[in-house]
Write a protein that holds these residues in place. Structure first.
Motif, PDB file in Angstrom:
ATOM      1  N   UNK A   1       1.279  -0.967  -0.068  1.00 21.73           N
ATOM      2  CA  UNK A   1       0.034   0.022   0.123  1.00 21.73           C
ATOM      3  C   UNK A   1       0.833   0.924  -0.658  1.00 21.73           C
ATOM      4  N   UNK A   2       1.807   0.751   1.012  1.00 21.23           N
ATOM      5  CA  UNK A   2       2.775   2.243   0.115  1.00 21.23           C
ATOM      6  C   UNK A   2       4.078   2.545  -0.777  1.00 21.23           C
ATOM      7  N   UNK A   3       3.195   1.833  -1.686  1.00 17.23           N
ATOM      8  CA  UNK A   3       3.764   2.129  -3.265  1.00 17.23           C
ATOM      9  C   UNK A   3       2.476   2.815  -3.923  1.00 17.23           C
TER      10      UNK A   3
ATOM     11  N   UNK B   1      -4.655  13.222  -1.977  1.00 19.41           N
ATOM     12  CA  UNK B   1      -4.561  14.208  -1.618  1.00 19.41           C
ATOM     13  C   UNK B   1      -3.461  14.660  -2.065  1.00 19.41           C
ATOM     14  N   UNK B   2      -4.199  16.795  -2.282  1.00 20.54           N
ATOM     15  CA  UNK B   2      -3.070  17.924  -2.754  1.00 20.54           C
ATOM     16  C   UNK B   2      -2.092  17.077  -2.991  1.00 20.54           C
ATOM     17  N   UNK B   3      -1.034  17.444  -3.499  1.00 21.45           N
ATOM     18  CA  UNK B   3       0.847  17.250  -3.171  1.00 21.45           C
ATOM     19  C   UNK B   3       1.109  18.156  -1.803  1.00 21.45           C
TER      20      UNK B   3
ATOM     21  N   UNK C   1      -0.518   8.151  -2.769  1.00 17.51           N
ATOM     22  CA  UNK C   1      -2.013   7.826  -1.717  1.00 17.51           C
ATOM     23  C   UNK C   1      -1.113   8.438  -0.508  1.00 17.51           C
ATOM     24  N   UNK C   2      -1.856   9.063   0.177  1.00 14.51           N
ATOM     25  CA  UNK C   2      -1.448   9.467   1.766  1.00 14.51           C
ATOM     26  C   UNK C   2      -1.890   8.554   2.589  1.00 14.51           C
TER      27      UNK C   2
END
Length: 422
Positions: free
Chosen positions: A325-327, A406-408, A331-332
């Motif tokens: 999921x961290x790939x 989410x936005x950057x 996604x935050x």
């Protein structure tokens, strides 16, 4: 004694009733030296009502207290804790949940002030029982000041034991971070020993068959030793999971070094468990010389419930990494809020060499997608069982983790987990 969950306007910081040096004296030294000669009897008991000792004491000052000596009746206590950026538990700038949750033990000062040791003649030991926590927003962060209030609602005598019902409200400034409704108590040692554990079978009954979840990455390994865990702690996903596909993964470290509660993952599957959504089993070797036994509690060493839950959370983090999921680009990770979860304890981990086991079961995975098919957000919910000497002595139900697009400019450092008090 009711308290609104809305933001609270705290008064200007008053002069503390007890400062940090006095709290350490109450805990590790003489009660009478702080509260006066009427409390000298309590100092004669080797096992007495104590907060955890440093470095597991998470209170800098007591700011308000309504307890009355000799009276087991509803009261409140308020305190503050300074979350220093260089504290031992800070990792990647984050403060793990066990700090904010364990801070509730500042309420033990109220029990000391009441004179519980004199009332119980040093025969009873303080232990946590169960809790229900609702998260309303981000947990306190490094550099902030945690403000806590515990409303002790009732004392109930059951035989020689005393059950306590209370609520803990954790604030950052005027913002309510979470609220915890809990039960604890003072118990005879023989009654603690007679506990038969927690029956988790009702929590593992599947309802509607879960829709299969296809993880972003699939790992060929079904078990991981300490070298794999240490590799992941260093951020080396490929060395941990053995697949170059994990190279793009980025995640906060699993733990602060002094808070490590994971030695190996003995089995893991993305489709196992009672709900078919995944299961992981991990272990932690218990070392009687571990520093936490000296801190929790002096002369009455047991593993803190919050540390046991920290082990469950470390396994959740490992499982999220395992799924890949961290790939996921863009996604935050974040805490689920508002979100409620519970904990229950029916046993304790002793200061003896042994092996502790965690069993994590994924209960639900909910995904929302954009019109173009891109993942917009996902929420995962888990049941964690804490197994010691063949019994499930603790359970954390509805541990949650979330990811959102989410936005950057979004804060990608937010912790991915919610946590539970014990």
């Amino acid at each position: 004694m009711r308290c609104s969950i809305a933001a609270r306007r705290w008064p200007p910081r008053p002069r503390p009733l007890f400062d940090e040096a006095q709290l350490v004296e109450l805990t590790d030294g003489s009660i009478a030296k702080v509260l006066g000669p009427d409390y000298a009897e309590a100092d004669s008991y080797p096992i007495r009502t104590r907060m955890p000792s440093p470095p597991y004491m998470f209170a800098s000052r007591i700011t308000a207290l309504s307890a009355q000596p000799g009276k087991l009746e509803p009261c409140f206590i308020e305190w503050e804790y300074d979350l220093h950026p260089d504290a031992w538990y800070v990792s990647d700038g984050l403060v793990p949940a066990f700090v904010s949750l364990e801070a509730s033990h500042a309420m033990i000062v109220a029990f000391t002030y009441i004179g519980c040791d004199q009332l119980f003649k040093g025969q009873l030991r303080y232990r946590a029982v169960d809790s229900q926590t609702t998260v309303y927003g981000p947990l306190p962060k490094a550099g902030e000041v945690l403000r806590g209030r515990v409303n002790i609602k009732s004392f109930l005598k059951v035989g020689k034991n005393v059950l306590i019902a209370y609520e803990y409200l954790c604030y950052v400034g005027d913002r309510l971070s979470f609220k915890l409704e809990a039960n604890s108590g003072f118990f005879l040692p023989k009654d603690i020993e007679k506990s038969k554990g927690v029956n988790t079978a009702p929590y593992l009954k599947a309802g509607q068959p879960a829709e299969p979840f296809q993880p972003p990455l699939r790992c060929g390994r079904a078990s991981f030793d300490n070298s794999h865990i240490e590799a992941l702690q260093r951020g080396d996903f490929v060395a941990c999971f053995g697949d170059a596909a994990y190279a793009a993964s980025r995640a906060p470290r699993l733990y602060a070094p002094a808070a490590k509660m994971l030695d190996r993952v003995v089995s893991i599957s993305a489709s196992g468990g009672a709900f078919g959504l995944g299961e992981a089993v991990a272990e932690r070797d218990i070392d009687p010389s571990h520093w936490v036994f000296r801190a929790h509690f002096k002369n009455d060493p047991v593993m803190p419930g919050t540390f046991l839950v920290e082990g469950c959370e470390q396994l959740v983090k490992f499982y999220l990494c395992y799924l890949g999921l961290y790939s996921l680009p863009g996604m935050v990770p974040h805490a689920l809020s508002p979100h409620s979860y519970s904990a229950k304890f029916r046993g304790e981990v002793k200061c003896e060499a042994d092996t502790l086991r965690y069993r994590l079961t994924c209960k639900s995975i909910h995904c929302d997608y954009q019109a173009d098919g891109q993942l917009e957000r996902m929420a995962l919910v888990f049941l964690a069982e804490i197994i010691y000497r063949g019994n499930v002595i603790g359970m954390c139900d509805n541990l949650g983790a979330g990811f959102s697009r989410a936005p950057a400019a979004a804060d990608a450092s937010a912790p991915a987990l919610t946590a539970i008090e014990a």
